[in-house]
Design an enzyme around this catalytic site. Sequence first.
Site, PDB file in Angstrom:
ATOM      1  N   GLY A   8       0.191 -16.129  -0.694  1.00  0.00           N
ATOM      2  CA  GLY A   8       1.531 -15.856  -0.144  1.00  0.00           C
ATOM      3  C   GLY A   8       1.931 -16.928   0.858  1.00  0.00           C
ATOM      4  O   GLY A   8       2.577 -16.646   1.866  1.00  0.00           O
ATOM      5  N   GLY A  11       5.711 -17.508   2.133  1.00  0.00           N
ATOM      6  CA  GLY A  11       6.442 -16.412   2.778  1.00  0.00           C
ATOM      7  C   GLY A  11       6.636 -16.648   4.267  1.00  0.00           C
ATOM      8  O   GLY A  11       6.335 -17.731   4.794  1.00  0.00           O
ATOM      9  N   GLN A  12       7.111 -15.613   4.968  1.00  0.00           N
ATOM     10  CA  GLN A  12       7.474 -15.765   6.384  1.00  0.00           C
ATOM     11  C   GLN A  12       6.273 -16.195   7.234  1.00  0.00           C
ATOM     12  O   GLN A  12       6.366 -17.119   8.023  1.00  0.00           O
ATOM     13  CB  GLN A  12       8.051 -14.447   6.940  1.00  0.00           C
ATOM     14  CG  GLN A  12       8.695 -14.635   8.310  1.00  0.00           C
ATOM     15  CD  GLN A  12       8.728 -13.372   9.171  1.00  0.00           C
ATOM     16  OE1 GLN A  12       8.112 -12.365   8.840  1.00  0.00           O
ATOM     17  NE2 GLN A  12       9.442 -13.424  10.274  1.00  0.00           N
ATOM     18  N   ILE A  34       3.054 -17.737  -5.916  1.00  0.00           N
ATOM     19  CA  ILE A  34       3.361 -17.259  -7.260  1.00  0.00           C
ATOM     20  C   ILE A  34       4.353 -18.216  -7.920  1.00  0.00           C
ATOM     21  O   ILE A  34       5.067 -18.934  -7.212  1.00  0.00           O
ATOM     22  CB  ILE A  34       3.929 -15.809  -7.250  1.00  0.00           C
ATOM     23  CG1 ILE A  34       5.077 -15.689  -6.245  1.00  0.00           C
ATOM     24  CG2 ILE A  34       2.843 -14.784  -6.982  1.00  0.00           C
ATOM     25  CD1 ILE A  34       5.854 -14.393  -6.346  1.00  0.00           C
ATOM     26  N   ILE A  54      -1.669 -12.346  -6.864  1.00  0.00           N
ATOM     27  CA  ILE A  54      -2.654 -11.402  -6.328  1.00  0.00           C
ATOM     28  C   ILE A  54      -3.030 -10.305  -7.335  1.00  0.00           C
ATOM     29  O   ILE A  54      -4.085  -9.684  -7.209  1.00  0.00           O
ATOM     30  CB  ILE A  54      -2.152 -10.803  -4.990  1.00  0.00           C
ATOM     31  CG1 ILE A  54      -3.287 -10.126  -4.229  1.00  0.00           C
ATOM     32  CG2 ILE A  54      -1.002  -9.823  -5.214  1.00  0.00           C
ATOM     33  CD1 ILE A  54      -3.079  -9.932  -2.777  1.00  0.00           C
ATOM     34  N   TYR A 142       5.314   1.556   2.472  1.00  0.00           N
ATOM     35  CA  TYR A 142       4.743   0.401   3.176  1.00  0.00           C
ATOM     36  C   TYR A 142       3.572   0.860   4.048  1.00  0.00           C
ATOM     37  O   TYR A 142       2.482   0.287   4.002  1.00  0.00           O
ATOM     38  CB  TYR A 142       5.840  -0.225   4.034  1.00  0.00           C
ATOM     39  CG  TYR A 142       5.440  -1.464   4.802  1.00  0.00           C
ATOM     40  CD1 TYR A 142       5.057  -2.628   4.152  1.00  0.00           C
ATOM     41  CD2 TYR A 142       5.501  -1.473   6.196  1.00  0.00           C
ATOM     42  CE1 TYR A 142       4.724  -3.772   4.869  1.00  0.00           C
ATOM     43  CE2 TYR A 142       5.175  -2.622   6.915  1.00  0.00           C
ATOM     44  CZ  TYR A 142       4.786  -3.756   6.244  1.00  0.00           C
ATOM     45  OH  TYR A 142       4.460  -4.890   6.953  1.00  0.00           O
ATOM     46  N   LYS A 146      -0.443   0.059   3.845  1.00  0.00           N
ATOM     47  CA  LYS A 146      -1.133  -0.604   4.967  1.00  0.00           C
ATOM     48  C   LYS A 146      -2.322   0.235   5.463  1.00  0.00           C
ATOM     49  O   LYS A 146      -3.382  -0.321   5.759  1.00  0.00           O
ATOM     50  CB  LYS A 146      -0.152  -0.892   6.112  1.00  0.00           C
ATOM     51  CG  LYS A 146       0.833  -2.016   5.810  1.00  0.00           C
ATOM     52  CD  LYS A 146       0.107  -3.338   5.565  1.00  0.00           C
ATOM     53  CE  LYS A 146       1.030  -4.495   5.300  1.00  0.00           C
ATOM     54  NZ  LYS A 146       0.329  -5.702   4.829  1.00  0.00           N
TER      55      LYS A 146
HETATM   56  C1  AKB Z   1       8.748  -4.687   8.586  1.00  0.00           C
HETATM   57  O1  AKB Z   1       9.698  -4.473   9.341  1.00  0.00           O
HETATM   58  O2  AKB Z   1       8.603  -4.146   7.484  1.00  0.00           O
HETATM   59  C2  AKB Z   1       7.660  -5.612   9.079  1.00  0.00           C
HETATM   60  C3  AKB Z   1       6.589  -4.892   9.828  1.00  0.00           C
HETATM   61  C4  AKB Z   1       6.840  -4.399  11.179  1.00  0.00           C
HETATM   62  O3  AKB Z   1       5.516  -4.744   9.346  1.00  0.00           O
HETATM   63  N1  AKB Z   1       8.236  -6.643   9.880  1.00  0.00           N
END
Ligand code: AKB
Length: 327
Positions: A8, A11-12, A34, A54, A142, A146
């Site tokens: 990655g 990316g940012q 990618i 990945i 998300y 995580k």
């Molecule tokens: C998001 O806002 O999804 C990310 C984070 C806080 O993980 N910047």
Amino acid sequence: MKNVLVIGSTGQIGSELTMELRKRYSGNIVAGHIPGAEPKGELLETGPSAVVDITNREQIGEVVSRYQVDTIYNLAALLSAVAEAKPQLAWKIGVDGLMNVLEVAREKKCAVFTPSSIGVFGENTPKDKTPQDTICHPRTMYGVTKVSGELLSDYYHLRYGVDTRSVRFPGLISYVTPPGGGTTDYAVDIYYAAVQEKVFECPIAAGTFMDMMYMPDALHAAIQLMEADPARLKHRNSFNIASMSFAPEIIYHKIKEKLPDFRMVYNVDPLRQAIAESWPNSLDDSCAHEEWDWNPVYDLDAMTRDMLDKLGKRMGKSTASLFAHQH
Ligand code: AKB
């Protein structure tokens, strides 16, 4: 000498982390990307790059062998708002993808850094000075990926001895590569609007506090943790880290101190607002201080000065000329 694969890399975080690693280490720092997200400019010119998807374990293994990689920075992920729109893909990249990385690391004896996030916390977590070891019960996809990633990474360490380490990143702010699809992105977008002398429409409501961090501190955290003495680490996946916490009106007023004509209006996005409200106001990062000497440099004031200066220059406006336009 260190040989590193950054998955990655365009990316940012990856675009800046890869360059920082190349400055610090003399080995192969491979920019994994990618197809369709090829490195450009100095990222392409200063070291090797390779296609690394990945979701393709063989491909990861082949690149690790080719460059004798000893450390993998796994930065592939969908950010919080996008993950709500594409939950299956978020799982495939964040959890199945991580499993691929961990399996390659187990076979080929690599250390692995995978960022976690303030997104691991949820509504029933203590909101202020959120402790290191506390309830991680998110309601977003998300957050689910995580938390799963933290558990999987600890499992591979305990079961197979893989050297896995991680930090819970807050919202990251940078003038280099913009983020995409995060809840904290407003804190980047606001600087672009200020420098472009546009009215900023804020998608997050006044009074909503979240932890944020300037990119140089975030890069330093990732590298410093991977270099830390393992004997001192009581935690691994994943450390709370923090440097500043603010709500939209606070960053707005900070920018207004430098650019008095700057204006912000609220146009709250219900999805991002709900996610933001489920996250902590601020984290307690004392374990990171104790176990590997974490010590951030930038506060909101120093970050704002640097962001306006660097973004202004990139857009052909010096800070002096920006200030001169102000009434
Ligand atoms: C998001 O806002 O999804 C990310 C984070 C806080 O993980 N910047």
